[in-house]
Design an enzyme around this catalytic site. Structure first.
Site, mmCIF file in Angstrom:
data_model
loop_
_atom_site.group_PDB
_atom_site.id
_atom_site.type_symbol
_atom_site.label_atom_id
_atom_site.label_comp_id
_atom_site.label_asym_id
_atom_site.label_seq_id
_atom_site.Cartn_x
_atom_site.Cartn_y
_atom_site.Cartn_z
ATOM 1 N N HIS A 258 17.657 60.975 57.641
ATOM 2 C CA HIS A 258 16.422 60.416 58.193
ATOM 3 C C HIS A 258 16.080 59.079 57.535
ATOM 4 O O HIS A 258 15.611 58.153 58.197
ATOM 5 C CB HIS A 258 15.272 61.407 58.001
ATOM 6 C CG HIS A 258 15.347 62.599 58.903
ATOM 7 N ND1 HIS A 258 16.217 63.644 58.673
ATOM 8 C CD2 HIS A 258 14.658 62.909 60.039
ATOM 9 C CE1 HIS A 258 16.054 64.562 59.620
ATOM 10 N NE2 HIS A 258 15.119 64.146 60.462
ATOM 11 N N HIS A 301 13.582 66.775 51.281
ATOM 12 C CA HIS A 301 14.700 66.197 50.533
ATOM 13 C C HIS A 301 14.254 65.960 49.100
ATOM 14 O O HIS A 301 13.067 65.742 48.816
ATOM 15 C CB HIS A 301 15.147 64.859 51.155
ATOM 16 C CG HIS A 301 16.123 65.005 52.268
ATOM 17 N ND1 HIS A 301 17.468 65.235 52.077
ATOM 18 C CD2 HIS A 301 15.946 64.949 53.617
ATOM 19 C CE1 HIS A 301 18.083 65.298 53.256
ATOM 20 N NE2 HIS A 301 17.170 65.137 54.199
ATOM 21 N N ASP A 305 17.857 61.982 47.005
ATOM 22 C CA ASP A 305 18.439 61.843 48.347
ATOM 23 C C ASP A 305 17.874 60.625 49.063
ATOM 24 O O ASP A 305 18.613 59.873 49.728
ATOM 25 C CB ASP A 305 18.142 63.093 49.183
ATOM 26 C CG ASP A 305 18.630 64.370 48.510
ATOM 27 O OD1 ASP A 305 19.510 64.273 47.647
ATOM 28 O OD2 ASP A 305 18.119 65.446 48.858
#
Length: 384
Positions: A258, A301, A305
């Site tokens: 994302h 996350h 990340d």
């Protein structure tokens, strides 16, 4: 008599004749021969004086008129020949004026296939890694400094995916209206494919436990190959989004996909839009930044990340465009950017792009002639 012909235009052909007439004065009549005593001989006759001959003058005028008619016919034949063969006149274009931004859609198609392959391969890797994720009861979430200070907000990740869809939609519309969309498109597809290929490597070599106990992971299938194939197809059909209910697997944490899409969409929007659209840039930056922050607020996350995803995306984008926009670097012996593994692919995609791609917009489809005429009138009024 000397004549020169001039062709003024294709529509009006008028012969122009310049005549130079040289008059020769008659030589004085020779003296009659004389004898020794100085008196002229009786048998010597005086020269006859020139007498005007009307028939000779008429012949001269007729010859001149016929000459003018022949010249006029010659000029008309040359003019008609030029009109008949004007489509076959070849004008050589100098090398520096040749097309320096060729479209080469076939290269864009190759880059598109490269991106699609890596996106599909990502779903395969996610399915494989999901079988290796440790259970939450055995391996609890790793400690994260951001999670220590910020509690989880359940709807935050929905904001992330909505912002991502908006940014991707804005970039798709903007790309369709770019004049050099073929060049920009293959750059975008290559970067998407490369970033998701990197993500496949990092996901596979290091499997992290889930970042929060709120996460619900689908049951493991182990040796059920058919079930895994159906999961892959479901993930592809839903675009890997939680909004569509297609992403129920865990393990795809390092690094955040994302974050890649939010950051990459904003970078392309800003790079290929006019600088005076600062309000548009700030709006897209706000959507991107808010989406990235909401990933952490939703505890979907780990912080590492997101950080790694941001750095890998921005650096790869900047490296590629530095090489693309600085042509002296391509053949420079001390260019360390050319030592990347994807430099041969870069040379293949950018070999014929000889200048920086300008930000120019055009209609994605050809407009009717009436619409083009109205568009020119509107543009002319703006220029005034």
């Amino acid at each position: 008599m000397a004549a020169s012909e001039l062709i003024q235009s294709d529509e009006d052909v008028r012969p122009h004749v310049e005549v130079n007439i040289t008059t020769i004065s008659p030589s004085p009549p020779p003296h009659p021969p004389r004898v020794a005593n100085g008196n002229p001989t009786r048998h010597a006759s005086l020269p006859s004086l020139p007498i005007d001959n009307p028939d000779g003058k008429n012949n001269h005028d007729r010859n001149r008129l016929s000459s003018l008619l022949q010249q006029n016919q010659l000029i008309q034949s040359l003019s008609s020949g030029l009109r008949r063969h004007c489509d076959y006149v070849k004008i050589s274009v100098p090398g520096e004026r040749a097309n320096r931004l060729p479209k080469e859609w076939w290269k864009t198609g190759v880059a598109f296939l490269y991106a699609v392959f890596n996106l599909v391969f990502t779903t395969v890797v996610i399915t494989i890694v999901h079988e290796r994720v440790p259970d939450k009861s055995v391996s609890p979430p790793l400690p994260d400094k951001f999670f220590d200070y910020v509690d989880r907000v359940p709807w935050a990740f929905t904001v992330t995916e909505v912002n991502g869809l908006i940014l991707v939609g804005l970039w798709l519309i903007q790309w369709l209206f770019l004049k050099h969309k073929a060049i920009v498109g293959r750059r975008c597809f290559f970067l998407i494919g490369t970033l998701y290929m990197y993500r496949c490597v990092t996901m596979y070599i290091t499997t992290l436990p889930v970042p929060g106990k709120h996460m619900v992971c689908a049951p493991k299938l182990y040796n059920d190959s058919t079930g895994k194939i159906w999961r892959i197809l479901r993930l592809i059909s839903g675009g890997g989004l939680s909004l569509t209910g297609s992403h129920m697997m865990c393990g795809d944490f390092l690094y955040s996909g994302h974050t890649v899409m939010l950051t990459l969409s904003y970078l392309f929007i800003k790079e290929y839009s006019p600088r005076w659209m600062w309000w548009y840039h700030w709006f897209c930056w706000f959507l991107s930044a808010l989406g990235v922050v909401c990933i952490l607020i939703g505890h979907e996350h780990y912080s590492v990340d997101v950080v790694i995803g941001y750095f890998v995306t921005t650096r790869t984008f900047w490296w590629y465009h530095t090489m693309a926009n600085t042509h002296t670097l391509r053949q420079a012996p001390n260019n360390y950017l050319s030592r990347t593994w994807w430099n041969p692919v870069f040379n293949f995609l950018e070999r014929n792009v000889q200048t920086t791609v300008p930000v120019v917009f055009s209609w994605p489809v050809a407009l009717p002639s009436s619409c083009r005429q109205r568009y020119r009138i509107v543009e002319g009024g703006r220029d005034e």
